[in-house]
Scaffold this motif. Structure first.
Motif, PDB file in Angstrom:
ATOM      1  N   GLU A 128      38.357  31.509  50.635  1.00  0.00           N
ATOM      2  CA  GLU A 128      37.935  32.762  50.011  1.00  0.00           C
ATOM      3  C   GLU A 128      38.251  33.993  51.006  1.00  0.00           C
ATOM      4  OE1 GLU A 128      35.569  30.183  48.326  1.00  0.00           O
ATOM      5  OE2 GLU A 128      35.827  29.869  49.859  1.00  0.00           O
ATOM      6  N   GLU A 131      41.634  35.499  49.897  1.00  0.00           N
ATOM      7  CA  GLU A 131      41.208  35.983  48.988  1.00  0.00           C
ATOM      8  C   GLU A 131      41.038  37.873  49.056  1.00  0.00           C
ATOM      9  OE1 GLU A 131      38.744  36.266  44.461  1.00  0.00           O
ATOM     10  OE2 GLU A 131      38.620  34.781  45.529  1.00  0.00           O
ATOM     11  N   LEU A 132      39.818  37.566  50.352  1.00  0.00           N
ATOM     12  CA  LEU A 132      39.298  38.861  50.939  1.00  0.00           C
ATOM     13  C   LEU A 132      40.683  39.702  51.255  1.00  0.00           C
ATOM     14  CD1 LEU A 132      37.732  41.002  51.073  1.00  0.00           C
ATOM     15  CD2 LEU A 132      36.637  39.711  52.739  1.00  0.00           C
ATOM     16  N   TYR A 135      42.272  42.375  48.854  1.00  0.00           N
ATOM     17  CA  TYR A 135      41.764  42.779  48.395  1.00  0.00           C
ATOM     18  C   TYR A 135      42.033  43.949  49.380  1.00  0.00           C
ATOM     19  CZ  TYR A 135      39.649  40.003  45.254  1.00  0.00           C
ATOM     20  OH  TYR A 135      39.471  38.959  43.945  1.00  0.00           O
ATOM     21  N   ILE A 372      31.793  36.245  48.342  1.00  0.00           N
ATOM     22  CA  ILE A 372      32.978  36.975  47.307  1.00  0.00           C
ATOM     23  C   ILE A 372      32.616  36.644  45.955  1.00  0.00           C
ATOM     24  CG2 ILE A 372      34.097  34.599  46.891  1.00  0.00           C
ATOM     25  CD1 ILE A 372      36.020  36.864  48.322  1.00  0.00           C
ATOM     26  N   GLY A 373      31.966  36.296  45.614  1.00  0.00           N
ATOM     27  CA  GLY A 373      31.099  36.740  44.764  1.00  0.00           C
ATOM     28  C   GLY A 373      30.941  37.954  43.933  1.00  0.00           C
ATOM     29  N   LYS A 376      33.541  40.651  44.705  1.00  0.00           N
ATOM     30  CA  LYS A 376      34.026  40.930  43.155  1.00  0.00           C
ATOM     31  C   LYS A 376      34.096  41.735  41.987  1.00  0.00           C
ATOM     32  CE  LYS A 376      36.725  36.680  41.919  1.00  0.00           C
ATOM     33  NZ  LYS A 376      36.726  35.083  41.992  1.00  0.00           N
ATOM     34  N   SER A 377      32.551  41.425  42.462  1.00  0.00           N
ATOM     35  CA  SER A 377      31.382  42.310  41.235  1.00  0.00           C
ATOM     36  C   SER A 377      31.960  43.985  41.302  1.00  0.00           C
ATOM     37  CB  SER A 377      29.716  41.743  41.324  1.00  0.00           C
ATOM     38  OG  SER A 377      29.998  40.545  41.396  1.00  0.00           O
ATOM     39  N   MET A 381      36.570  42.689  39.831  1.00  0.00           N
ATOM     40  CA  MET A 381      37.178  40.960  39.156  1.00  0.00           C
ATOM     41  C   MET A 381      36.160  39.922  39.158  1.00  0.00           C
ATOM     42  SD  MET A 381      40.445  41.005  40.503  1.00  0.00           S
ATOM     43  CE  MET A 381      41.761  42.130  40.499  1.00  0.00           C
ATOM     44  N   ASP A 382      34.948  40.392  38.749  1.00  0.00           N
ATOM     45  CA  ASP A 382      33.998  38.902  38.265  1.00  0.00           C
ATOM     46  C   ASP A 382      34.791  39.229  36.940  1.00  0.00           C
ATOM     47  OD1 ASP A 382      33.062  42.095  37.610  1.00  0.00           O
ATOM     48  OD2 ASP A 382      31.155  41.054  37.267  1.00  0.00           O
TER      49      ASP A 382
END
Length: 382
Positions: A128, A131-132, A135, A372-373, A376-377, A381-382
């Protein structure tokens, strides 16, 4: 001082509940006069690069502070780890990097970090982070990154250099230039409220706060708190041979650096050869006119937990430079005696180190995956 942590972002039945954008607190820097005056329910985060065995500057600037903070604040949460993704910005043979990672974990454990009081893990084991990082990199301008000073040092460029210069651009790796965005992702992934760092990282923490504000404002949410720079009592420890620069493992003069793993004889020899001055009489702390002596005073202060003023008063009985150096050497030897032995034992038991890192990874990912969930929301990206 109130805690900076905000309530968790809420998602119900697929609908996102948002609030007004986060506003900056009155001060982004908190200086601790005592280690136990953190606001309740703080979340403290920090990483250290895996450069192998740690030296005195690492120990006083990070490990000892982390240990004391986590031991003194049972109602707060602490995440500490090894910044091995950051270490990848400069090439290391695979075997050397792996050894350095293990040595760094062993150093933190030997330094007294208690895994029942903090989460200890490898940055690379929590995907994660990466991933972050993507962004946030997409939300960070080249101009913001260009104004950072540390990439210029890492890329061996002058402080007046600009990434827009063709020669600078050609010789600077993208990871070195962009790593402050990854640093922001490291911190914001856990919605940390406080980050203990050295003075040389304060600029990056300000960028991190700007990125957090930009994210909150862009998506009209109150998700990321603005982490405070936590200035702990330990000051920057300088080279023993050249007190104009920071103590560093990369220094070609090995006598400039004291390691936790050094024998008592090596410590005595290095301190005995430390640069001081020829000024006689009362001891004084003056980094400009007495940088070498002031560095030794800093070391004493860090080891004894006394202020600089208290330290200066306490050493006035030492009659000459030899006495001062003998006193400093004894303090370091006593501080590192048990830690050196434990470090050696830990490195021989990689299965145990692996189990510690796995436990820390699982704890860190439990928090990171939830956050991260949410992120993404927020971004779609969710």
């Amino acid at each position: 001082m109130s805690c900076l942590r905000t309530s968790r972002y809420v998602s119900t039945a697929g609908l996102l509940t948002t609030t007004r954008a986060y506003t900056s607190p009155s001060s982004s820097i908190q200086e601790l006069n005592r280690y136990d005056n953190l606001p309740s329910n703080s979340r403290v985060f920090s990483l250290i690069q895996p450069t192998g065995r740690i030296h005195l500057g690492n120990y006083l600037g990070a490990v000892k502070s982390w240990r004391t903070l986590s031991n003194s604040n049972p109602d707060s949460e602490f995440l500490f780890g090894i910044a091995d993704l950051h270490a990848f910005t400069s090439y290391k043979p695979a075997a050397e990097l792996k050894d350095n990672r293990y040595q760094a974990i062993a150093s933190l454990l030997a330094g007294g970090l208690d895994t029942t009081k903090c989460t200890l893990y490898f940055q690379s084991s929590v995907p994660e982070h990466s991933e972050l990082n993507w962004y946030l990199t997409c939300m960070t301008s080249m101009g913001q990154l260009n104004r950072m000073t540390q990439w210029k040092s890492k890329a061996q460029q002058s402080q007046n250099s600009s990434i827009t210069d063709e020669k600078v651009m050609e010789s600077t790796k993208a990871g070195v230039f962009c790593y402050p965005a990854l640093q922001a992702a490291d911190i914001l992934l856990y919605r940390a409220t406080h980050v203990p760092v050295g003075d040389d990282q304060s600029q990056h923490l300000e960028l991190c706060r700007n990125i957090a504000k930009s994210f909150n404002n862009t998506y009209n949410v109150n998700y990321f708190p603005l982490p405070k720079t936590l200035l702990t009592p330990a000051k920057k420890i300088l080279s023993l041979k050249n007190p104009e620069k920071k103590m560093s493992k990369s220094d070609p003069v090995q006598a400039s650096c004291v390691y936790v793993t050094d024998s008592p004889e090596d410590i005595q020899l290095k301190i005995r050869k430390a640069t001081t001055d020829s000024i006689q009489g009362a001891w004084s702390f003056d980094p400009v006119t007495r940088p070498g002596v002031s560095n030794l005073i800093n070391i004493i202060s860090g080891l004894t937990n006394e202020s600089i003023e208290e330290t200066v008063a306490s050493i006035q009985h030492l009659k000459d430079h030899k006495s001062l150096k003998d006193y400093v050497a004894k303090l370091i030897i006593d501080e590192f005696h048990d830690k050196r032995q434990l470090y050696d034992e830990l490195l021989k038991n990689r299965d145990y180190l692996d189990s510690v890192c796995k436990q820390g990874r699982d704890k860190a990912r439990e928090l990171a995956s939830v956050n991260i969930g949410d992120i993404k929301s927020i971004v779609g990206m969710d």
